[in-house]
Design an enzyme around this catalytic site. Sequence first.
Site, PDB file in Angstrom:
ATOM      1  N   GLU A   1       0.799  -1.141   0.049  1.00  0.00           N
ATOM      2  CA  GLU A   1       0.008  -0.025  -0.057  1.00  0.00           C
ATOM      3  C   GLU A   1       1.054   1.132   0.072  1.00  0.00           C
ATOM      4  O   GLU A   1       2.205   1.258   0.172  1.00  0.00           O
ATOM      5  CB  GLU A   1      -0.938   0.080   1.172  1.00  0.00           C
ATOM      6  CG  GLU A   1      -2.012  -1.049   1.253  1.00  0.00           C
ATOM      7  CD  GLU A   1      -3.026  -0.915   2.339  1.00  0.00           C
ATOM      8  OE1 GLU A   1      -2.877  -0.019   3.058  1.00  0.00           O
ATOM      9  OE2 GLU A   1      -3.924  -1.925   2.004  1.00  0.00           O
TER      10      GLU A   1
ATOM     11  N   HIS B   1      -9.570   9.558   2.891  1.00  0.00           N
ATOM     12  CA  HIS B   1      -9.287   8.721   1.996  1.00  0.00           C
ATOM     13  C   HIS B   1      -9.300   9.144   0.742  1.00  0.00           C
ATOM     14  O   HIS B   1     -10.324   9.706   0.342  1.00  0.00           O
ATOM     15  CB  HIS B   1      -9.907   7.502   2.242  1.00  0.00           C
ATOM     16  CG  HIS B   1      -9.457   6.048   1.562  1.00  0.00           C
ATOM     17  ND1 HIS B   1      -9.252   5.970   0.318  1.00  0.00           N
ATOM     18  CD2 HIS B   1      -8.503   5.106   2.189  1.00  0.00           C
ATOM     19  CE1 HIS B   1      -8.666   4.914   0.039  1.00  0.00           C
ATOM     20  NE2 HIS B   1      -8.197   4.520   1.251  1.00  0.00           N
TER      21      HIS B   1
ATOM     22  N   ARG C   1      -1.455   9.538   1.825  1.00  0.00           N
ATOM     23  CA  ARG C   1      -2.992   9.710   1.365  1.00  0.00           C
ATOM     24  C   ARG C   1      -3.362  11.257   1.255  1.00  0.00           C
ATOM     25  O   ARG C   1      -4.259  11.667   0.674  1.00  0.00           O
ATOM     26  CB  ARG C   1      -3.741   8.961   2.477  1.00  0.00           C
ATOM     27  CG  ARG C   1      -3.815   7.400   2.322  1.00  0.00           C
ATOM     28  CD  ARG C   1      -4.644   6.926   3.642  1.00  0.00           C
ATOM     29  NE  ARG C   1      -4.477   5.623   3.285  1.00  0.00           N
ATOM     30  CZ  ARG C   1      -5.468   4.637   4.060  1.00  0.00           C
ATOM     31  NH1 ARG C   1      -5.875   5.001   5.497  1.00  0.00           N
ATOM     32  NH2 ARG C   1      -5.347   3.253   3.866  1.00  0.00           N
TER      33      ARG C   1
ATOM     34  N   HIS D   1     -11.861   9.864   6.511  1.00  0.00           N
ATOM     35  CA  HIS D   1     -11.445   8.226   6.823  1.00  0.00           C
ATOM     36  C   HIS D   1     -11.009   7.841   8.224  1.00  0.00           C
ATOM     37  O   HIS D   1     -11.519   7.020   8.816  1.00  0.00           O
ATOM     38  CB  HIS D   1     -10.522   7.804   5.808  1.00  0.00           C
ATOM     39  CG  HIS D   1     -10.341   6.406   5.705  1.00  0.00           C
ATOM     40  ND1 HIS D   1     -11.127   5.675   5.372  1.00  0.00           N
ATOM     41  CD2 HIS D   1      -9.117   5.810   6.047  1.00  0.00           C
ATOM     42  CE1 HIS D   1     -10.646   4.339   5.742  1.00  0.00           C
ATOM     43  NE2 HIS D   1      -9.137   4.522   6.113  1.00  0.00           N
TER      44      HIS D   1
ATOM     45  N   ARG E   1      -1.732   9.276   9.047  1.00  0.00           N
ATOM     46  CA  ARG E   1      -1.518   7.864   9.089  1.00  0.00           C
ATOM     47  C   ARG E   1      -1.151   7.130   8.149  1.00  0.00           C
ATOM     48  O   ARG E   1      -1.603   7.130   7.128  1.00  0.00           O
ATOM     49  CB  ARG E   1      -2.987   7.219   9.645  1.00  0.00           C
ATOM     50  CG  ARG E   1      -2.964   5.717  10.213  1.00  0.00           C
ATOM     51  CD  ARG E   1      -4.049   5.208  10.736  1.00  0.00           C
ATOM     52  NE  ARG E   1      -5.064   5.287   9.654  1.00  0.00           N
ATOM     53  CZ  ARG E   1      -5.466   4.569   8.790  1.00  0.00           C
ATOM     54  NH1 ARG E   1      -4.713   3.573   8.528  1.00  0.00           N
ATOM     55  NH2 ARG E   1      -6.564   4.377   8.096  1.00  0.00           N
TER      56      ARG E   1
END
Length: 505
Positions: free
Chosen positions: A111, A222, A266, A327, A362
């Site tokens: 990811e 997100h 992100r 998110h 995060r």
Amino acid sequence: MVHVVVVGSGVAGLTTALDLVSRPGVEVTLVAKARLDQSNTAVAQGGIAVVTSPEDTVASHVADTLAAGAGLCAQDAVEVLCGHGPSAVATLIRRGVPFDRVGGRIALGLEAAHSHQRILHSGGDATGAAIATALIGHLATSGITIRENTTVVDIVLEGGRARGVRLLDGEELPADAVVLATGGAGQLFPCTTNPAVATADGVAIALRAGAVVADLEFVQFHPTSLATPGNHLVSEAVRGEGAVLVDEAGHRFMTDLHPDAELAPRDVVARGIAERMRAQGGTPVRLDATALGARFLAERFPTIDAVVRSQGLDWSRDPIAVTPAAHYAMGGVRTDLSGRTSVPGLYAVGEVACTGLHGANRLASNSLLEGAVYGTRVADAILSRPFGAHADFDDSWGAPLGLDVRAGDEAFGRTDLQQLMWDAAGLARDRAGLEEAAAVLAGWAPPAPIDAKSAEDANLWWVARAVVASALAREESRGGHFRRDVPEAAPGPVRHSTLTAVHHA
């Protein structure tokens, strides 16, 4: 006998409760606002990040987490997460979590912002559901008292110490320690990947109890939710497998914005999408996964595939419209590395807590791991000193800002609050918009908690005020907090933000 009340039934609350009740002389009551299986954990798709392969190292996981956190991560919190991750995942496996395997070995995915393949998944894109199901399955024989469909409204305080919780109907559940594991705050915004239960309850409850909260301005949006009602999450793992983002002209625009393109952190990808949408008149961008093929998409991402196809779309043939959505909350109730808050007897763990682990942004798939690692640490801390004051609580982040929580007299609806937050405290903020939002919120009156929804709306009001105040105070852009009027990070040492409510007689 030590009695502990745990509020919340995601991975953090379930881990804490199961670890506590496994020790002699401990009674646990687990309180869930809805059904046990209604949590952010249960809808988490991507997976759980942990070092399991010889090609990977804990030091690399630490470095990736620090890099994603934009200079704000507390390194000791990161080292605890990454270092204790393998043992926490081993416990999940012992408790029955069936992580996917290839050739007899645990399958590993990639990811964004990870330097190695280290994402464990279950059921393709149903990792959170698999974890929730396995842990909930242990409750029936655990001896834990379960209270489902039960709303906690406040902490019961005696002499400044948490001594239980007060429920919506006025009932009090006494306890020697209270653990908040209530999850996130996605319902502060109209577009969110979070379930309906994510109404910021734990942070609001802690604020009313006098606890310090921290870093609330950092909200992760997100990058890819379906641009349809419900904003169903399209996992970052889809981009990790090779899907790309294109604008209405078919141009892969993220390659112009960051060396890692779709796998940039992100906040970078989400703002890139938002800017491109603005440039094309609000039309969503598209996620092109057509190169992955129908069979791979159905097998690797069965949950997403079913949702996409239920809406009459075939993402193996055509790119699908996506948009950013709220998110994850990087901030929360300020805790030390064992979940202790500034209020003796009150603990917090998981998304509701802020150890400094996630910094300003995060790293993907660190959240499920956080609940598993820190849930065990909270259980250990409670049993090591269940009745004493939190003498070793770390207050090195500085004196908290005082938040004036006097209310106005104007009623409001949840949709009004959500739109206000989206416009003023969403992906991009500025002083004028935040000051206007602060004034509007101050003129509103939180509803009296006469039912679950009114209790939630009051909690959203409390936390909206705290988020806006924190965003106003941070006059820089960093990670998930972007100020149009100060678009650069501030020079010099990076600081955390802390805040407490100032009550008036």
